[in-house]
Design an enzyme around this catalytic site. Structure first.
Site, PDB file in Angstrom:
ATOM      1  N   LYS A  50       0.857  -1.185   0.000  1.00 36.51           N
ATOM      2  CA  LYS A  50       0.000   0.000   0.000  1.00 36.51           C
ATOM      3  C   LYS A  50       0.891   1.233   0.000  1.00 36.51           C
ATOM      4  CE  LYS A  50      -1.548   2.920   2.655  1.00 36.51           C
ATOM      5  NZ  LYS A  50      -1.611   4.106   1.740  1.00 36.51           N
TER       6      LYS A  50
ATOM      7  N   CYS B 248      13.632  11.501   6.125  1.00 39.20           N
ATOM      8  CA  CYS B 248      13.885  11.242   7.541  1.00 39.20           C
ATOM      9  C   CYS B 248      15.367  11.275   7.881  1.00 39.20           C
ATOM     10  CB  CYS B 248      13.268   9.909   7.955  1.00 39.20           C
ATOM     11  SG  CYS B 248      13.989   8.485   7.115  1.00 39.20           S
TER      12      CYS B 248
ATOM     13  N   GLU C 239      -0.958   7.369  -0.810  1.00 43.64           N
ATOM     14  CA  GLU C 239      -1.985   7.828  -1.761  1.00 43.64           C
ATOM     15  C   GLU C 239      -1.577   9.110  -2.469  1.00 43.64           C
ATOM     16  OE1 GLU C 239      -3.286   9.098   2.456  1.00 43.64           O
ATOM     17  OE2 GLU C 239      -2.214   7.453   1.468  1.00 43.64           O
TER      18      GLU C 239
ATOM     19  N   GLU D 129       9.310  17.671  13.875  1.00 38.19           N
ATOM     20  CA  GLU D 129       9.948  17.297  12.623  1.00 38.19           C
ATOM     21  C   GLU D 129       9.310  18.133  11.518  1.00 38.19           C
ATOM     22  OE1 GLU D 129      11.148  13.340  10.021  1.00 38.19           O
ATOM     23  OE2 GLU D 129       9.264  13.352  11.124  1.00 38.19           O
TER      24      GLU D 129
END
Length: 497
Positions: free
Chosen positions: A176, A284, A179, A386
């Site tokens: 997955k 990240c 999106e 972050e």
């Protein structure tokens, strides 16, 4: 204007378009144009994909590892032939510069290359005569159906961290992707079908939170790989392991880059610029906070501001000279600008200010310019959150001990780096810093495919990391066999003697 395409799903080797379900737009971040609509599949579609993977698993498990590797090798060759097409796809749906998109694709292909060595990687261990006449050996076998949930920031690389090694080990896979960036994942999956991957071995379902929940809850899913925010990673790990699944969940980060007074000025300025503003800071491993130690701020900051001021912010889909592109959405653009404002209001000094960046040739794009904030203090918004955007905090400290203490106070532990000419300082830093990936005169210490992506603390939840030999261990289970063969008459119990 052409109508945006509806993104199909891949289940049991067939591409399927969903109708009657909610969709979410896929933007070209450089222009703001909607280029596709992602259908938000849910439990029904996840179950179909999992069932297809479960049906394909017995035959795929019995496929010899060398044959599985040959399919992956064909896939790698075919993707090399489509390398530029894939890079353009990444740029179009994500906004990376073409050079960054090529890096995204290249790092993904390196993971396929590593997975092609799976016959050697799956080899077990053996020992003769563990006791008199008794031998012992280990083998690795696949888990079954495994799943991957991937973020928007590396549309090619992060999915390829997961499913090539998983299927090389004999598992079947449900992916997955985010999106926000479904198109590159679909293109790569289509090539995998062309390369000869049997139906059901790789399935691809698009969706949002409902789809994620369905993966976590599905009883046939044995393991989940995840990359995303720390909040979701922590929750997914807790829920998945409570259901008896293996989970590797990589979360967010706040990576510190220490600059010693003896650092080479030009390479350090360039390294800081690349660490903070590569991929518009949406990674990240971004070096989001520089700690300038002693006089380092006086020597490095002027050159840093100079190189940062020369970064060309431009639409990456049409300007090959763009040095930095947009962020992923309009909402994220606003959030990054708001965090910069909060830090400035609290006393940080913008040496470069991305809030004022204008890109006249792309007025609808989601642009934030590279921002260097000096005199940032712990507790400011850009230090505690972050940002995931092109913002570099500069904190001034007196000595290495204090800098390491500040970095180690962060709840995260993904990456950390130091720029210095001192072997003593570098060794002290490497030994004491609480982070899983360390750079010495390297601003982004992201490892290659044959090493683990080794985040610590709130940057990773689980025991076995993505990439490298740890990925082989994650996607397999060990079986230990102890064997004894009797010689004639040995161990026989006679009724009559």
């Amino acid at each position: 204007m052409p109508r945006p395409e509806t993104v199909p799903l891949l289940i049991a080797g067939q591409w399927t378009s969903l109708s009657g379900v909610p969709t979410t737009p896929v933007h070209n971040p450089s222009s703001g144009e909607v280029i596709a609509e992602t259908p938000l599949g849910g439990p029904r579609e996840i179950d179909q994909a999992v069932q297809a993977a479960a049906a394909a698993f017995p035959a795929w498990m019995e496929t010899p590892p060398v044959e599985r590797a040959r399919i992956l090798f064909r896939l790698k060759v075919m993707l090399e032939d489509r390398f530029e097409e894939l890079a353009v796809s990444v740029t179009r749906e994500h906004g990376k510069t073409l050079a960054e998109a090529r890096g995204d694709v290249r790092r993904g292909l390196e993971n396929i290359e590593y997975a092609c060595g799976v016959p050697s990687l799956l080899m077990g261990e053996s020992l003769e005569n563990v006791a008199r006449g008794i031998d012992c050996d280990t083998i690795r076998q696949p888990l079954g159906v495994v799943a991957g949930i991937t973020p928007f920031n590396f549309p090619a690389m992060v999915p390829l961290w997961m499913w090539p090694m998983a299927i090389a080990c004999g598992n079947t896979f449900v992916l997955k992707p985010s999106e926000k960036v479904p198109l590159t994942a679909n293109r790569i999956a289509a090539v995998a079908m062309e390369a000869g991957l049997p139906p059901g071995v790789l399935n691809l379902v698009h969706g949002g939170r409902e789809a994620v929940d369905a993966i976590i809850d599905h009883p046939l899913v044995r393991a989940i790989s995840f990359v995303g925010s720390t909040t979701v990673a922590r929750d997914l790990h807790a829920r998945g392991t409570a259901r008896g699944k293996r989970v590797q969940a990589a979360g967010g980060a706040k990576n510190f880059v220490l600059v010693m007074p003896d650092a080479d000025v030009s390479p350090t300025a360039t390294g800081l610029m690349e660490a903070a503003f590569g991929c518009a800071g949406e990674r990240c491993m971004a070096g989001s906070t520089a700690i300038a130690i002693g006089r380092a701020a006086d020597t490095v900051l002027p050159e840093l501001v100079d190189v940062v001021s020369k970064i060309k912010v431009a639409p990456t889909d049409r300007d090959p000279a763009a040095g930095m592109g947009p962020v992923i959405t309009r909402e994220h653009q606003r959030r990054v600008c708001e965090l910069i404002s909060q830090a400035a209001d609290a006393g940080a000094r913008p040496l470069t200010d991305g809030r004022t960046t204008s890109v006249p040739e792309a007025p609808g794009g989601f642009f934030v310019g590279p921002t260097v904030l000096d005199h940032v203090r712990p507790g400011m918004a850009t230090m505690t959150e972050e940002v995931f955007g092109p913002v570099l905090n500069v904190v001034r400290m007196d000595d290495l001990d204090a800098a390491i203490e500040l970095a180690n106070a962060s709840p995260y532990g993904n990456g950390a780096a130091i720029f210095t000419r001192s072997g003593k300082a570098a060794r002290e830093f490497r030994h004491r810093i609480q982070a899983g990936m360390v750079g010495i005169n390297i601003g982004v210490p992201a490892p290659l495919a044959f090493f683990p992506f080794s985040g610590w603390h709130a940057s990773f939840f689980g025991d076995l990391h993505l990439q490298g030999r740890e990925s082989v261990a994650f996607y397999t289970q060990q079986k230990v066999t102890t064997t004894r063969w009797f010689s004639h008459g040995e161990g026989t119990i006679w009724a009559d003697r």
